[in-house]
Design an enzyme around this catalytic site. Structure first.
Site, PDB file in Angstrom:
ATOM      1  N   HIS A  61     -13.246 -51.587  50.239  1.00 53.23           N
ATOM      2  CA  HIS A  61     -12.456 -50.418  49.879  1.00 53.23           C
ATOM      3  C   HIS A  61     -13.041 -49.119  50.434  1.00 53.23           C
ATOM      4  O   HIS A  61     -12.302 -48.182  50.719  1.00 53.23           O
ATOM      5  CB  HIS A  61     -12.330 -50.307  48.354  1.00 53.23           C
ATOM      6  CG  HIS A  61     -11.433 -51.332  47.749  1.00 53.23           C
ATOM      7  ND1 HIS A  61     -11.673 -52.680  47.849  1.00 53.23           N
ATOM      8  CD2 HIS A  61     -10.286 -51.205  47.031  1.00 53.23           C
ATOM      9  CE1 HIS A  61     -10.721 -53.341  47.216  1.00 53.23           C
ATOM     10  NE2 HIS A  61      -9.863 -52.476  46.719  1.00 53.23           N
TER      11      HIS A  61
ATOM     12  N   GLU B 242      -0.190 -55.581  55.095  1.00 49.08           N
ATOM     13  CA  GLU B 242      -0.420 -54.427  55.968  1.00 49.08           C
ATOM     14  C   GLU B 242       0.200 -54.622  57.348  1.00 49.08           C
ATOM     15  O   GLU B 242       0.710 -53.667  57.944  1.00 49.08           O
ATOM     16  CB  GLU B 242      -1.919 -54.157  56.102  1.00 49.08           C
ATOM     17  CG  GLU B 242      -2.575 -53.532  54.889  1.00 49.08           C
ATOM     18  CD  GLU B 242      -2.843 -54.524  53.760  1.00 49.08           C
ATOM     19  OE1 GLU B 242      -2.770 -55.759  54.016  1.00 49.08           O
ATOM     20  OE2 GLU B 242      -3.113 -54.082  52.636  1.00 49.08           O
TER      21      GLU B 242
END
Length: 325
Positions: free
Chosen positions: A129, A60
């Site tokens: 998540h 990321e």
């Protein structure tokens, strides 16, 4: 007009903008051949090629750095964080670099980056998540943060985000992806960033909310109507900056308000909404401002998710307390 789910509306918005502007680039983990975890980018690499829609390594921080670098070359990057719980890996790029770029350059440069990511509970995802981390973004100056609650707003907001010259964090609640359909124009259109919507008119109580809690709040308002209460529901849509004008106007009309969010009470943006009301409309209140939110704990494992998440019953119970105060 076409009947679309939210995921279809998002895909359609991306297709529109990739076709309209060759400087729009779309990238992230598995967004290319696979079309993303939820198929939000399905078919786009095939249509626009690997130079415009491409996969990145599972990193990321690299995705964020790439996005900022591309803006320096005149591109309009749309970066995807596969799940928003992984935003910690790219916080420096987003809050430390992208958000500050216009300020740091003395307004000589912009950072037209759209940061897409799924989030939210109710779909039994693994740890990290589903976390509601919109508050982190809303507390980072230089970022706009939007959270659509329906397909129509999802398409218009995403188009507005991509066309914005400032960075926009665009959060997609996973539970809403395929939960219902509605009429969505097939042509391009924009939904204004920074403007809330009154989803239901009422006179006795205002519910201020966003994301998946909009649907829960509308259901609660229907139940409360059966008991003779008229409830107004406001969908913030943009959680930073807040549409204070719409909020205050509603509170001055109903004189009672509850703020509903899926995030933990200490997280999200509910506390900021309460503060704005307290500063601007406290003399209009006939009852204390109340909040419905998740418990201040780490997001639970899936076995306890349904107990932990706020729901319609929680909203109705708190609404009645506020109405009867």
């Amino acid at each position: 007009m076409a009947q679309m789910t939210m995921i279809q509306a998002i895909n359609n918005a991306l297709q529109n903008e990739l076709k309209r502007d060759e400087d729009v680039l779309l990238f992230g983990e598995d967004v290319g051949v696979n079309g993303g975890v939820f198929r939000a980018t399905e078919g786009l690499q095939k249509e626009f090629g690997e130079d415009r829609v491409f996969d990145t390594p599972l990193a990321e921080s690299g995705i964020g750095g790439l996005a900022l670098g591309l803006t320096l070359e005149g591109y309009r990057p749309v970066m995807e964080i596969q799940f928003f719980g992984f935003v910690f890996e790219v916080m420096d790029s987003i809050a430390g670099q992208i958000a500050r770029h216009r300020f740091r350059s003395g307004n000589s440069k912009t950072a037209p980056v759209t940061i897409r990511a799924p989030f939210g509970g109710g779909v039994h995802t693994p740890e990290l998540h589903a976390d509601n981390l919109e508050g982190l973004m809303a507390q980072s100056p230089g970022l706009k943060v939007v959270i659509p609650s329906n397909p129509y707003d999802a398409k218009g907001l995403l188009i507005s985000a991509i066309r914005s010259n400032d960075p926009v964090v665009y959060l997609e609640h996973m539970k809403l992806y395929r939960s219902f359909r509605e009429e969505v124009p097939e042509e391009a259109y924009e939904v204004e960033i920074g403007k809330a919507k009154v989803k239901r008119e009422g006179t006795d109580l205002t519910i201020i909310t966003y994301g998946a809690m909009v649907q829960e709040s509308l259901k609660a308002a229907e139940d409360l109507e059966k008991d003779g209460y008229s409830v107004e529901v406001i969908d913030l849509i943009t959680v930073s900056p807040l549409d204070v004008e719409t909020i205050v106007k509603s509170v001055e009309k109903t004189n009672r308000v509850i703020v509903v969010q899926e995030a933990q009470k200490q997280a999200g943006v509910g506390a900021n909404v309460v503060a704005e009301i307290s500063e601007r409309a406290v003399l209009s209140l006939e009852a204390p401002i109340a909040r419905v939110a998740a418990a201040d704990t780490i997001y639970p494992f899936t076995q306890a998710e349904s107990v932990w998440l706020p729901n319609k019953k929680d909203i109705v119970a708190q609404a009645k307390k506020t109405l009867e105060f």
